[in-house]
Write a protein that holds these residues in place. Sequence first.
Motif, PDB file in Angstrom:
ATOM      1  N   GLU B 232       0.864  -1.193   0.000  1.00 41.73           N
ATOM      2  CA  GLU B 232       0.000   0.000   0.000  1.00 41.73           C
ATOM      3  C   GLU B 232       0.900   1.242   0.000  1.00 41.73           C
ATOM      4  N   VAL B 233       0.577   2.203  -0.881  1.00 39.83           N
ATOM      5  CA  VAL B 233       1.375   3.432  -0.930  1.00 39.83           C
ATOM      6  C   VAL B 233       0.510   4.617  -0.481  1.00 39.83           C
ATOM      7  N   VAL B 234       0.986   5.297   0.568  1.00 41.39           N
ATOM      8  CA  VAL B 234       0.264   6.458   1.090  1.00 41.39           C
ATOM      9  C   VAL B 234       1.082   7.714   0.797  1.00 41.39           C
ATOM     10  N   ASP B 235       0.475   8.648   0.076  1.00 38.31           N
ATOM     11  CA  ASP B 235       1.094   9.961  -0.128  1.00 38.31           C
ATOM     12  C   ASP B 235       0.725  10.815   1.097  1.00 38.31           C
ATOM     13  N   VAL B 236       1.703  11.101   1.919  1.00 39.25           N
ATOM     14  CA  VAL B 236       1.431  11.803   3.179  1.00 39.25           C
ATOM     15  C   VAL B 236       0.887  13.217   2.922  1.00 39.25           C
ATOM     16  N   ARG B 237       1.404  13.898   1.893  1.00 40.26           N
ATOM     17  CA  ARG B 237       0.950  15.216   1.409  1.00 40.26           C
ATOM     18  C   ARG B 237       1.078  16.350   2.412  1.00 40.26           C
ATOM     19  N   SER B 238       0.635  16.109   3.629  1.00 38.05           N
ATOM     20  CA  SER B 238       0.563  17.188   4.626  1.00 38.05           C
ATOM     21  C   SER B 238       1.239  16.687   5.892  1.00 38.05           C
ATOM     22  N   LEU B 239       2.363  17.306   6.236  1.00 38.31           N
ATOM     23  CA  LEU B 239       3.079  16.879   7.460  1.00 38.31           C
ATOM     24  C   LEU B 239       2.477  17.539   8.688  1.00 38.31           C
ATOM     25  N   VAL B 240       2.030  18.778   8.522  1.00 37.46           N
ATOM     26  CA  VAL B 240       1.316  19.482   9.586  1.00 37.46           C
ATOM     27  C   VAL B 240       0.142  20.215   8.943  1.00 37.46           C
ATOM     28  N   PRO B 241      -1.093  19.901   9.262  1.00 37.32           N
ATOM     29  CA  PRO B 241      -1.496  18.808  10.149  1.00 37.32           C
ATOM     30  C   PRO B 241      -1.192  17.449   9.512  1.00 37.32           C
ATOM     31  N   LEU B 242      -0.944  16.475  10.358  1.00 38.70           N
ATOM     32  CA  LEU B 242      -0.615  15.132   9.898  1.00 38.70           C
ATOM     33  C   LEU B 242      -1.853  14.239  10.006  1.00 38.70           C
ATOM     34  N   ASP B 243      -2.103  13.500   8.927  1.00 34.33           N
ATOM     35  CA  ASP B 243      -3.268  12.610   8.912  1.00 34.33           C
ATOM     36  C   ASP B 243      -2.881  11.277   9.578  1.00 34.33           C
ATOM     37  N   THR B 244      -2.716  11.344  10.876  1.00 29.50           N
ATOM     38  CA  THR B 244      -2.265  10.167  11.623  1.00 29.50           C
ATOM     39  C   THR B 244      -3.247   9.004  11.486  1.00 29.50           C
ATOM     40  N   GLN B 245      -4.524   9.324  11.441  1.00 28.05           N
ATOM     41  CA  GLN B 245      -5.527   8.243  11.393  1.00 28.05           C
ATOM     42  C   GLN B 245      -5.391   7.418  10.119  1.00 28.05           C
ATOM     43  N   CYS B 246      -5.118   8.067   9.010  1.00 22.94           N
ATOM     44  CA  CYS B 246      -4.919   7.339   7.757  1.00 22.94           C
ATOM     45  C   CYS B 246      -3.697   6.428   7.871  1.00 22.94           C
TER      46      CYS B 246
END
Lengths: 344, 326
Positions: B232-246
Amino acid sequence: MAKVTPPAGKSGALPPNDDIGEAKRLELYRLQVLLREAEQRAFDLFLQNQIKGTSHLSLGQEAIAAGCAAAMQPGDLSFCTYRGHAHTLARGVPVEKVLGELMGRDNGLMRGKGGSMHLTSVEHGVMGSYAIIGAHIPIACGAAWRAQYKGASDVSVCFFGDGTTNIGAFHEGINYAAIHKLPVVFVCENNLYMEYTPIADVIPVKYPAADRASAYGLERILIDGNDADVVYRTMLKAFAKARAGEGPSLIECLTYRHSGHSRADPAKYRPEGELEKWKQRDPIKIYRERLKSFDFPDETMAAIDAEIKKIIDDATTACQAAPTTSTDILFTDVYADGGWAWRN
Amino acid sequence: MAELTYRDAVARAIAQEMTRDENVVFLGEDVAKAGGVFKATVGLLDKFGPKRVIDTPISEQAILGAAMGAAMTGLRPIAEIMFADFIAVCYDYIANEFPKTRYMTNGQVGCPLVVRCGGGGGSRFGAQHSQCIENWVMQFPGLKVVSPSSPIDVIGLLAAAVRDDDPVMFLEHKSLYATKGEVPDGEILDRLGTAKILRAGSDATILALGMMVPRSVAAAERLQAEYGVNVEVVDVRSLVPLDTQCILGSVAKTGRLFTVEENPRVLGWGAEVVSIVADEAFYDLDGPPIRITTPNIPLPAADQLEDMAIPSVDRIVATIRKSLAA
């Protein structure tokens, strides 16, 4: 190194009924006494350990804050340094709010979240006190840029010390203001010392701001910063120029701080007799003599002195009685949503 | 729907926001007449004029300071710092001014502005024009940090950044400017703080950012095709805010975590993410989290040296194969 001596006194040399007028003169006197007494009280409260942290007092430099504020209009914006108590008070921020902030009380201007070096009161046009030397010079340019862009008539005023003139942001910001003819007034308070080192030891010119103005195509303006009338008149001209779209001014005010750089500094590096010499040119002493020369009765000054003393005393009592800041604000206003969450 | 480059997406996003709100202004070095050194802002001067699209002196402190003063008093500035590396010469605004203003003033005033810059390696520019600087900027409470990997995300996230009431660092990747993607017509608006699952998988999770995203997708495809490993590849995109739940959700599903980071290893963004996963999802893990990063060295200029330093598809594939014993 170039030696800067106090300007020659000219008390009483002006004709009566001059351009400044009775009401404005009393305002200038009152403001200077207020700033003097508030700073002196801050100093006393430090000695009693009722104020923590650090403080940078403007004792001896009151004519600049008073003269500028008296020339400003509501809506004009002040950008101050960590030596910003006087400039904040001069715009009408209540003494209680300032002392309360210094004392970490809930009645403080920012409820203790900023402290002495970051006094801010947007409702009074005080857009912040900046504790990193020179940072606010470009920031003031940005506020002036907004005024120019929106066609607003307000002027931004940026106060800083002689030491600021050697940092990059000073040169970047003044160049930027000059090329865009921004409505901003830069006010250098040359009190002869950066922190502990004399400014004269570290510059190749005599006057750190005035002698560099030509590099930005600006007029060389060097004034007696201990004479509130001189400051006031100079500022009126600079504000008129800014409002007319004719661009920024860089004004160097010669002055002297009576105390050390900060709370920790007893200022032992000063040559013997220097402080005494400058105290002969104490701005409040000058102004009292000025008022006398215009035949203001002693009772008028005494009434103002008493009114100010009561304001300072009442503010001190209120701050001492105020609760300390509630810890529930520790986590508020980190982000615009009011909180501090950086993740879900 | 049209195919657009990442470069042209930048100009389209800025134009979209400047058209929507006259308080949006844009300043930076060579951004107006020249259209930017990376040609990412071509056409904006013609469209919006010199009052709103401004060529500045080489004065990074004046650029960020002016943007801040304007933002504090009602404008919505977008400031360009040409190469991300130059953030170091105006770091005071990033570290001390933008992120602390709202807090120190007890909420009296904020700094709603965007700082765009082009970072990252692959262009053979050497150590001072090639860095990924996420770890320089994500440490300051009060600042938001976003880094898009595709043209559509450039538009959607830049629009969201401009409309956000907090200061946002918008980190573009120089080596992605020429890449293309499908972009729908009309207004595009995304949400900060949202990661995107680009490829679903069951055997391992890759978290990636910027140029590491297409490399991670390519690595996942090869792992599937050649070794039967479903990543599975997740593009984090946003470090702050961080989508921790994803991120936690993906790790719960796959049981293995790999971060692919272009920044040098020490204190890279993946270290913080791995720490969160260790704290909150330790028992979901079937093996140690592994960080695939540029080693802790300055980036070199020569082809073969730079290629060896930055995580490649080959290195990602090899590291995951070894760890999964596939």
